[in-house]
Design a protein around this motif. Structure first.
Motif, PDB file in Angstrom:
ATOM      1  N   PRO A 246     -13.432  -7.034  11.965  1.00 43.14           N
ATOM      2  CA  PRO A 246     -11.998  -7.372  11.712  1.00 43.14           C
ATOM      3  C   PRO A 246     -11.568  -6.918  10.383  1.00 43.14           C
ATOM      4  N   HIS A 247     -10.652  -6.037  10.304  1.00 41.90           N
ATOM      5  CA  HIS A 247     -10.035  -5.377   9.236  1.00 41.90           C
ATOM      6  C   HIS A 247      -8.467  -5.209   9.137  1.00 41.90           C
ATOM      7  N   ASP A 248      -7.936  -5.648   8.150  1.00 45.37           N
ATOM      8  CA  ASP A 248      -6.420  -5.587   8.204  1.00 45.37           C
ATOM      9  C   ASP A 248      -6.014  -4.074   7.978  1.00 45.37           C
ATOM     10  N   PHE A 249      -4.774  -3.696   8.361  1.00 45.70           N
ATOM     11  CA  PHE A 249      -4.308  -2.435   8.155  1.00 45.70           C
ATOM     12  C   PHE A 249      -2.562  -2.703   8.207  1.00 45.70           C
ATOM     13  N   ALA A 250      -1.831  -2.078   7.252  1.00 43.35           N
ATOM     14  CA  ALA A 250      -0.436  -2.219   6.986  1.00 43.35           C
ATOM     15  C   ALA A 250       0.187  -0.727   7.822  1.00 43.35           C
ATOM     16  N   TYR A 251       1.191  -1.155   8.216  1.00 43.46           N
ATOM     17  CA  TYR A 251       1.931  -0.112   8.938  1.00 43.46           C
ATOM     18  C   TYR A 251       3.125   0.774   8.045  1.00 43.46           C
ATOM     19  N   VAL A 252       2.858   1.801   7.884  1.00 42.97           N
ATOM     20  CA  VAL A 252       3.615   2.463   6.880  1.00 42.97           C
ATOM     21  C   VAL A 252       5.300   2.148   6.821  1.00 42.97           C
ATOM     22  N   PRO A 253       5.759   2.194   7.856  1.00 39.06           N
ATOM     23  CA  PRO A 253       7.139   1.824   7.906  1.00 39.06           C
ATOM     24  C   PRO A 253       7.527   0.305   7.293  1.00 39.06           C
ATOM     25  N   ASP A 254       6.516  -0.654   7.567  1.00 41.77           N
ATOM     26  CA  ASP A 254       6.500  -1.979   6.813  1.00 41.77           C
ATOM     27  C   ASP A 254       6.510  -1.810   5.309  1.00 41.77           C
TER      28      ASP A 254
ATOM     29  N   GLY B 219       6.270  -7.507 -13.069  1.00 38.19           N
ATOM     30  CA  GLY B 219       5.237  -8.039 -13.975  1.00 38.19           C
ATOM     31  C   GLY B 219       3.973  -8.687 -13.523  1.00 38.19           C
ATOM     32  N   GLN B 220       4.273  -8.418 -12.068  1.00 35.10           N
ATOM     33  CA  GLN B 220       2.936  -8.891 -11.217  1.00 35.10           C
ATOM     34  C   GLN B 220       2.740  -8.411  -9.880  1.00 35.10           C
ATOM     35  N   ALA B 221       1.659  -8.621  -9.317  1.00 34.71           N
ATOM     36  CA  ALA B 221       1.305  -8.045  -7.977  1.00 34.71           C
ATOM     37  C   ALA B 221       1.655  -8.743  -6.959  1.00 34.71           C
ATOM     38  N   TRP B 222       1.856  -8.031  -5.623  1.00 37.19           N
ATOM     39  CA  TRP B 222       2.312  -8.655  -4.558  1.00 37.19           C
ATOM     40  C   TRP B 222       1.657  -8.078  -3.496  1.00 37.19           C
ATOM     41  N   ASN B 223       0.633  -8.911  -2.583  1.00 37.55           N
ATOM     42  CA  ASN B 223       0.192  -8.312  -1.466  1.00 37.55           C
ATOM     43  C   ASN B 223       0.931  -8.111  -0.353  1.00 37.55           C
ATOM     44  N   MET B 224       0.530  -6.863   0.518  1.00 37.36           N
ATOM     45  CA  MET B 224       1.554  -6.325   1.575  1.00 37.36           C
ATOM     46  C   MET B 224       0.891  -7.123   2.887  1.00 37.36           C
ATOM     47  N   PRO B 225       2.211  -7.845   3.387  1.00 41.55           N
ATOM     48  CA  PRO B 225       1.786  -8.373   4.543  1.00 41.55           C
ATOM     49  C   PRO B 225       1.490  -7.423   5.866  1.00 41.55           C
ATOM     50  N   CYS B 226       0.461  -7.902   6.742  1.00 42.28           N
ATOM     51  CA  CYS B 226       0.006  -7.379   7.771  1.00 42.28           C
ATOM     52  C   CYS B 226       0.032  -8.073   9.013  1.00 42.28           C
ATOM     53  N   ALA B 227      -0.143  -7.178   9.935  1.00 39.03           N
ATOM     54  CA  ALA B 227      -0.119  -7.766  11.449  1.00 39.03           C
ATOM     55  C   ALA B 227      -1.580  -8.578  11.514  1.00 39.03           C
ATOM     56  N   PRO B 228      -1.417  -9.652  12.495  1.00 45.51           N
ATOM     57  CA  PRO B 228      -2.893 -10.403  12.520  1.00 45.51           C
ATOM     58  C   PRO B 228      -3.804  -9.635  12.605  1.00 45.51           C
ATOM     59  N   THR B 229      -5.068  -9.844  11.910  1.00 39.50           N
ATOM     60  CA  THR B 229      -6.172  -9.104  11.617  1.00 39.50           C
ATOM     61  C   THR B 229      -6.729  -8.813  13.276  1.00 39.50           C
ATOM     62  N   ARG B 230      -6.993  -7.574  13.436  1.00 37.38           N
ATOM     63  CA  ARG B 230      -7.869  -6.972  14.490  1.00 37.38           C
ATOM     64  C   ARG B 230      -9.093  -6.119  13.976  1.00 37.38           C
TER      65      ARG B 230
ATOM     66  N   GLU C 226      -9.911  -2.672  18.645  1.00 36.61           N
ATOM     67  CA  GLU C 226      -8.868  -3.257  19.449  1.00 36.61           C
ATOM     68  C   GLU C 226      -7.663  -2.384  19.165  1.00 36.61           C
ATOM     69  N   ILE C 227      -7.248  -1.978  18.033  1.00 36.18           N
ATOM     70  CA  ILE C 227      -6.129  -1.306  17.543  1.00 36.18           C
ATOM     71  C   ILE C 227      -6.370   0.223  18.479  1.00 36.18           C
ATOM     72  N   LEU C 228      -7.423   0.681  18.274  1.00 42.10           N
ATOM     73  CA  LEU C 228      -7.320   2.133  18.809  1.00 42.10           C
ATOM     74  C   LEU C 228      -7.234   2.013  20.271  1.00 42.10           C
TER      75      LEU C 228
ATOM     76  N   ARG D 224     -17.838  -6.345   6.202  1.00 42.80           N
ATOM     77  CA  ARG D 224     -17.619  -7.662   6.159  1.00 42.80           C
ATOM     78  C   ARG D 224     -15.964  -7.826   6.580  1.00 42.80           C
ATOM     79  N   PRO D 225     -15.770  -8.732   7.052  1.00 44.15           N
ATOM     80  CA  PRO D 225     -14.245  -8.945   7.669  1.00 44.15           C
ATOM     81  C   PRO D 225     -13.362  -8.610   6.418  1.00 44.15           C
ATOM     82  N   TYR D 226     -12.156  -7.986   6.617  1.00 46.04           N
ATOM     83  CA  TYR D 226     -11.511  -7.661   5.416  1.00 46.04           C
ATOM     84  C   TYR D 226     -10.008  -8.059   5.631  1.00 46.04           C
ATOM     85  N   ARG D 227      -9.639  -9.102   4.975  1.00 47.78           N
ATOM     86  CA  ARG D 227      -8.503  -9.901   5.259  1.00 47.78           C
ATOM     87  C   ARG D 227      -7.612 -10.038   4.101  1.00 47.78           C
ATOM     88  N   VAL D 228      -6.259  -9.648   4.233  1.00 51.06           N
ATOM     89  CA  VAL D 228      -5.210  -9.947   3.202  1.00 51.06           C
ATOM     90  C   VAL D 228      -4.461 -10.946   3.144  1.00 51.06           C
TER      91      VAL D 228
END
Length: 308
Positions: free
Chosen positions: A191-199, A216-227, A231-233, A276-280
């Motif tokens: 399982p691995h998170d990917f962010a869509y460039v237009p998003d 002055g802070q960091a913000w994590n990019m939201p991603c579609a539910p982890t696949r 599965e994505i390919l 390992r699973p990579y989730r944001v």
């Protein structure tokens, strides 16, 4: 008039530029070489981000900066280039009073077994992760001192239409579009998170439009539910009408192959991204802005068809 400067016209920078043009914003682009084509009304300023005077000239007059630069995937280069680039941008943005949205990665958090959050400690493990941690400390120190307004949008691996330099880009959707098996340098069923460039571009605009308290802070990019990459390919393969065949290089052989192949040597130290699973965890961004990202059922077919 307010002017936004987009520094770096890779996939994310170009998507941001197009989104700003679509809503009629005034903007310029800055990078070392002039792009072959720019939309009507978009200015261009030549700029080598490692030249402090060139960065100062480029940023001068811009009320906001989107920093979407990248360097070749070479740890030795990163050791000097990334800190120098960030110091140049910090100094120029401070002098000009320019707010900065930095399109960042998540390397600086190092190996983690839990979903990645903005408050995880910075790592000193590995060349590239340690460099990104140093870069983070540079802008955080300037922000904490009140000298700089910078918001970092931390993104995992990304993908999208025409995005070749992606884990599932040329070697994934690109090969499927040619009727070949996708070839991954990672376990296809992890399982691995990917962010869509237009998003990502949409998230950048959200930060550009936000008041100063989000800086002055960091913000994590939201991603579609982890696949998983497989599965994505498979979603892309279905859109192309081809078999979803996937081959993968075992992570364990990367150090050995890296003795002969420089790129594999560079990837070897980043095995923790794929072993390992990579989730944001993007609940912070979702609570302040939005979370309705593009589902893989839409993004993967669009990305796959673009390689045709």
């Amino acid at each position: 008039m307010n002017e936004t400067l987009v520094m770096g016209l890779g996939p994310v920078g170009r998507a941001v530029m197009e989104a700003l043009v679509a809503r009629g914003d005034r903007l310029r682009v800055a990078q070392r070489s002039q792009p072959k084509e720019l939309p009507t009304g978009v200015g261009f300023t030549p700029c080598d981000v490692l030249d402090c005077e060139a960065v100062r000239r480029a940023i001068e007059g811009a009320s906001q900066l989107v920093l979407a630069i990248g360097f070749p995937y070479d740890g030795k280069l990163w050791r000097t280039a990334w800190p120098a680039a960030m110091r140049n941008v910090v100094a120029a943005a401070e002098a000009a009073g320019t707010r900065v949205v930095f399109v960042d990665d998540m390397y600086m958090l190092g190996p983690q077994d839990a979903p990645l959050t903005e408050d995880m400690p910075l790592t000193d493990q590995g060349v590239k992760p340690a460099v990104r941690a140093e870069v983070t400390r540079i802008w955080q120190a300037a922000a904490a001192a009140g000298r700089l307004k910078l918001a970092a949008l931390r993104c995992p691996d990304f993908y999208g239409p025409g995005v070749g330099l992606s884990h599932i880009g040329d070697a994934g959707f690109g090969r499927l579009a040619q009727g070949k098996p996708a070839f991954l340098i990672a376990p296809p069923d992890m399982p691995h998170d990917f962010a869509y460039v237009p998003d990502i571009a949409r998230a950048v605009l959200s930060l550009l439009d936000a008041p100063d308290d989000v800086y002055g802070q960091a913000w994590n990019m939201p991603c579609a539910p982890t696949r998983t990459p497989r599965e994505i390919l498979a979603l892309g393969a279905a859109a192309l009408g081809v078999a979803p065949k996937v081959r993968a290089l075992p992570l364990a052989v990367l150090p050995l192959l890296g003795l002969a192949v420089p790129m594999l040597r560079e990837i070897a130290e980043m095995r923790f991204l794929f072993d390992r699973p990579y989730r944001v965890d993007a609940r912070k961004f979702a609570a302040r802005f939005w979370s309705d990202v593009t589902p893989f059922e839409v993004g993967a077919p669009a990305a796959a068809r673009s390689f045709r």
